[in-house]
Design a protein around this motif. Structure first.
Motif, PDB file in Angstrom:
ATOM      1  N   SER A  49       0.806  -1.224   0.000  1.00  0.00           N
ATOM      2  CA  SER A  49       0.000   0.000   0.000  1.00  0.00           C
ATOM      3  C   SER A  49       0.841   1.276   0.000  1.00  0.00           C
ATOM      4  O   SER A  49       1.886   1.360   0.643  1.00  0.00           O
ATOM      5  N   GLN A  50       0.296   2.264  -0.712  1.00  0.00           N
ATOM      6  CA  GLN A  50       0.817   3.630  -0.702  1.00  0.00           C
ATOM      7  C   GLN A  50      -0.269   4.590  -0.220  1.00  0.00           C
ATOM      8  O   GLN A  50      -0.149   5.798  -0.380  1.00  0.00           O
ATOM      9  N   ASP A  51      -1.329   4.039   0.374  1.00  0.00           N
ATOM     10  CA  ASP A  51      -2.506   4.804   0.746  1.00  0.00           C
ATOM     11  C   ASP A  51      -2.523   5.087   2.251  1.00  0.00           C
ATOM     12  O   ASP A  51      -2.580   4.160   3.066  1.00  0.00           O
ATOM     13  N   PHE A  52      -2.495   6.360   2.598  1.00  0.00           N
ATOM     14  CA  PHE A  52      -2.464   6.768   4.003  1.00  0.00           C
ATOM     15  C   PHE A  52      -3.635   6.196   4.790  1.00  0.00           C
ATOM     16  O   PHE A  52      -3.465   5.660   5.875  1.00  0.00           O
ATOM     17  N   ASP A  53      -4.852   6.338   4.253  1.00  0.00           N
ATOM     18  CA  ASP A  53      -6.039   5.898   4.976  1.00  0.00           C
ATOM     19  C   ASP A  53      -6.044   4.387   5.213  1.00  0.00           C
ATOM     20  O   ASP A  53      -6.404   3.936   6.301  1.00  0.00           O
ATOM     21  N   GLU A  54      -5.666   3.625   4.212  1.00  0.00           N
ATOM     22  CA  GLU A  54      -5.630   2.167   4.356  1.00  0.00           C
ATOM     23  C   GLU A  54      -4.637   1.756   5.446  1.00  0.00           C
ATOM     24  O   GLU A  54      -4.960   0.943   6.320  1.00  0.00           O
ATOM     25  N   ILE A  55      -3.447   2.325   5.415  1.00  0.00           N
ATOM     26  CA  ILE A  55      -2.418   1.961   6.392  1.00  0.00           C
ATOM     27  C   ILE A  55      -2.799   2.461   7.781  1.00  0.00           C
ATOM     28  O   ILE A  55      -2.669   1.729   8.769  1.00  0.00           O
ATOM     29  N   SER A  56      -3.309   3.676   7.863  1.00  0.00           N
ATOM     30  CA  SER A  56      -3.720   4.237   9.138  1.00  0.00           C
ATOM     31  C   SER A  56      -4.805   3.381   9.787  1.00  0.00           C
ATOM     32  O   SER A  56      -4.739   3.065  10.982  1.00  0.00           O
ATOM     33  N   HIS A  57      -5.810   3.007   9.015  1.00  0.00           N
ATOM     34  CA  HIS A  57      -6.885   2.165   9.535  1.00  0.00           C
ATOM     35  C   HIS A  57      -6.333   0.820  10.011  1.00  0.00           C
ATOM     36  O   HIS A  57      -6.692   0.353  11.096  1.00  0.00           O
ATOM     37  N   TYR A  58      -5.464   0.228   9.212  1.00  0.00           N
ATOM     38  CA  TYR A  58      -4.874  -1.050   9.611  1.00  0.00           C
ATOM     39  C   TYR A  58      -4.144  -0.909  10.950  1.00  0.00           C
ATOM     40  O   TYR A  58      -4.322  -1.730  11.856  1.00  0.00           O
ATOM     41  N   LEU A  59      -3.332   0.117  11.074  1.00  0.00           N
ATOM     42  CA  LEU A  59      -2.550   0.302  12.300  1.00  0.00           C
ATOM     43  C   LEU A  59      -3.449   0.553  13.508  1.00  0.00           C
ATOM     44  O   LEU A  59      -3.212   0.010  14.589  1.00  0.00           O
ATOM     45  N   GLU A  60      -4.478   1.367  13.321  1.00  0.00           N
ATOM     46  CA  GLU A  60      -5.394   1.655  14.432  1.00  0.00           C
ATOM     47  C   GLU A  60      -6.092   0.397  14.923  1.00  0.00           C
ATOM     48  O   GLU A  60      -6.318   0.227  16.120  1.00  0.00           O
ATOM     49  N   GLU A  61      -6.415  -0.503  14.000  1.00  0.00           N
ATOM     50  CA  GLU A  61      -7.164  -1.711  14.347  1.00  0.00           C
ATOM     51  C   GLU A  61      -6.275  -2.888  14.770  1.00  0.00           C
ATOM     52  O   GLU A  61      -6.729  -3.744  15.531  1.00  0.00           O
ATOM     53  N   ASN A  62      -5.031  -2.930  14.296  1.00  0.00           N
ATOM     54  CA  ASN A  62      -4.247  -4.160  14.430  1.00  0.00           C
ATOM     55  C   ASN A  62      -2.863  -4.042  15.046  1.00  0.00           C
ATOM     56  O   ASN A  62      -2.312  -5.050  15.476  1.00  0.00           O
ATOM     57  N   ALA A  63      -2.287  -2.873  15.048  1.00  0.00           N
ATOM     58  CA  ALA A  63      -0.875  -2.747  15.438  1.00  0.00           C
ATOM     59  C   ALA A  63      -0.739  -2.384  16.906  1.00  0.00           C
ATOM     60  O   ALA A  63      -0.505  -1.240  17.266  1.00  0.00           O
ATOM     61  N   ARG A  64      -0.843  -3.371  17.741  1.00  0.00           N
ATOM     62  CA  ARG A  64      -0.687  -3.144  19.182  1.00  0.00           C
ATOM     63  C   ARG A  64       0.753  -2.743  19.533  1.00  0.00           C
ATOM     64  O   ARG A  64       1.005  -2.226  20.603  1.00  0.00           O
ATOM     65  N   TYR A  65       1.659  -2.959  18.604  1.00  0.00           N
ATOM     66  CA  TYR A  65       3.069  -2.608  18.821  1.00  0.00           C
ATOM     67  C   TYR A  65       3.342  -1.121  18.590  1.00  0.00           C
ATOM     68  O   TYR A  65       4.440  -0.649  18.865  1.00  0.00           O
ATOM     69  N   LEU A  66       2.362  -0.374  18.101  1.00  0.00           N
ATOM     70  CA  LEU A  66       2.541   1.056  17.837  1.00  0.00           C
ATOM     71  C   LEU A  66       1.899   1.844  18.977  1.00  0.00           C
ATOM     72  O   LEU A  66       0.671   1.918  19.073  1.00  0.00           O
ATOM     73  N   PRO A  67       2.709   2.421  19.872  1.00  0.00           N
ATOM     74  CA  PRO A  67       2.148   3.060  21.059  1.00  0.00           C
ATOM     75  C   PRO A  67       1.354   4.339  20.787  1.00  0.00           C
ATOM     76  O   PRO A  67       0.505   4.716  21.589  1.00  0.00           O
ATOM     77  N   ALA A  68       1.605   5.012  19.662  1.00  0.00           N
ATOM     78  CA  ALA A  68       0.886   6.245  19.336  1.00  0.00           C
ATOM     79  C   ALA A  68       0.862   6.444  17.825  1.00  0.00           C
ATOM     80  O   ALA A  68       1.874   6.224  17.151  1.00  0.00           O
ATOM     81  N   MET A  69      -0.284   6.882  17.322  1.00  0.00           N
ATOM     82  CA  MET A  69      -0.405   7.103  15.880  1.00  0.00           C
ATOM     83  C   MET A  69       0.446   8.283  15.411  1.00  0.00           C
ATOM     84  O   MET A  69       0.731   8.393  14.225  1.00  0.00           O
ATOM     85  N   THR A  70       0.865   9.137  16.312  1.00  0.00           N
ATOM     86  CA  THR A  70       1.743  10.244  15.913  1.00  0.00           C
ATOM     87  C   THR A  70       3.068   9.721  15.358  1.00  0.00           C
ATOM     88  O   THR A  70       3.694  10.382  14.521  1.00  0.00           O
ATOM     89  N   ILE A  71       3.478   8.543  15.786  1.00  0.00           N
ATOM     90  CA  ILE A  71       4.702   7.931  15.248  1.00  0.00           C
ATOM     91  C   ILE A  71       4.482   7.592  13.778  1.00  0.00           C
ATOM     92  O   ILE A  71       5.341   7.868  12.933  1.00  0.00           O
ATOM     93  N   PHE A  72       3.337   7.008  13.456  1.00  0.00           N
ATOM     94  CA  PHE A  72       3.003   6.739  12.060  1.00  0.00           C
ATOM     95  C   PHE A  72       2.943   8.033  11.267  1.00  0.00           C
ATOM     96  O   PHE A  72       3.466   8.112  10.153  1.00  0.00           O
ATOM     97  N   ASP A  73       2.304   9.065  11.831  1.00  0.00           N
ATOM     98  CA  ASP A  73       2.190  10.346  11.127  1.00  0.00           C
ATOM     99  C   ASP A  73       3.566  10.913  10.774  1.00  0.00           C
ATOM    100  O   ASP A  73       3.780  11.409   9.665  1.00  0.00           O
ATOM    101  N   GLU A  74       4.494  10.834  11.710  1.00  0.00           N
ATOM    102  CA  GLU A  74       5.848  11.326  11.447  1.00  0.00           C
ATOM    103  C   GLU A  74       6.546  10.471  10.388  1.00  0.00           C
ATOM    104  O   GLU A  74       7.215  10.995   9.493  1.00  0.00           O
ATOM    105  N   ALA A  75       6.373   9.163  10.482  1.00  0.00           N
ATOM    106  CA  ALA A  75       6.970   8.266   9.477  1.00  0.00           C
ATOM    107  C   ALA A  75       6.368   8.537   8.105  1.00  0.00           C
ATOM    108  O   ALA A  75       7.082   8.537   7.091  1.00  0.00           O
TER     109      ALA A  75
END
Length: 73
Positions: free
Chosen positions: A38-64
């Protein structure tokens, strides 16, 4: 050719780093169902919000994601 977000993120891996994005990349590398093509922000963001318990904060994804956009332009 434009890299997927996952391909970009793998360039940020560093097992010896305490940097949050490096840790995100290290953990994403172990995630068997991460949307790797994927190159789609919304798809990856949704996946991380629902599944990535290893990501302590979505701001880390936003910065990446911002780093990804800079590298792709």
């Amino acid at each position: 050719m434009r890299l997927s977000f996952y391909q970009f993120l793998m360039t940020e891996r560093n097992p010896d780093s305490v940097d949050e994005i490096a840790q995100f990349a290290n953990n994403a590398a172990l995630d068997q169902v991460f949307p790797k093509q994927s190159q789609d922000f919304d798809e990856i963001s949704h996946y991380l919000e629902e599944n990535a318990r290893y990501l302590p904060a979505m701001t880390i994804f936003d910065e990446a994601w911002q780093r990804y956009l800079v590298k792709m332009n």
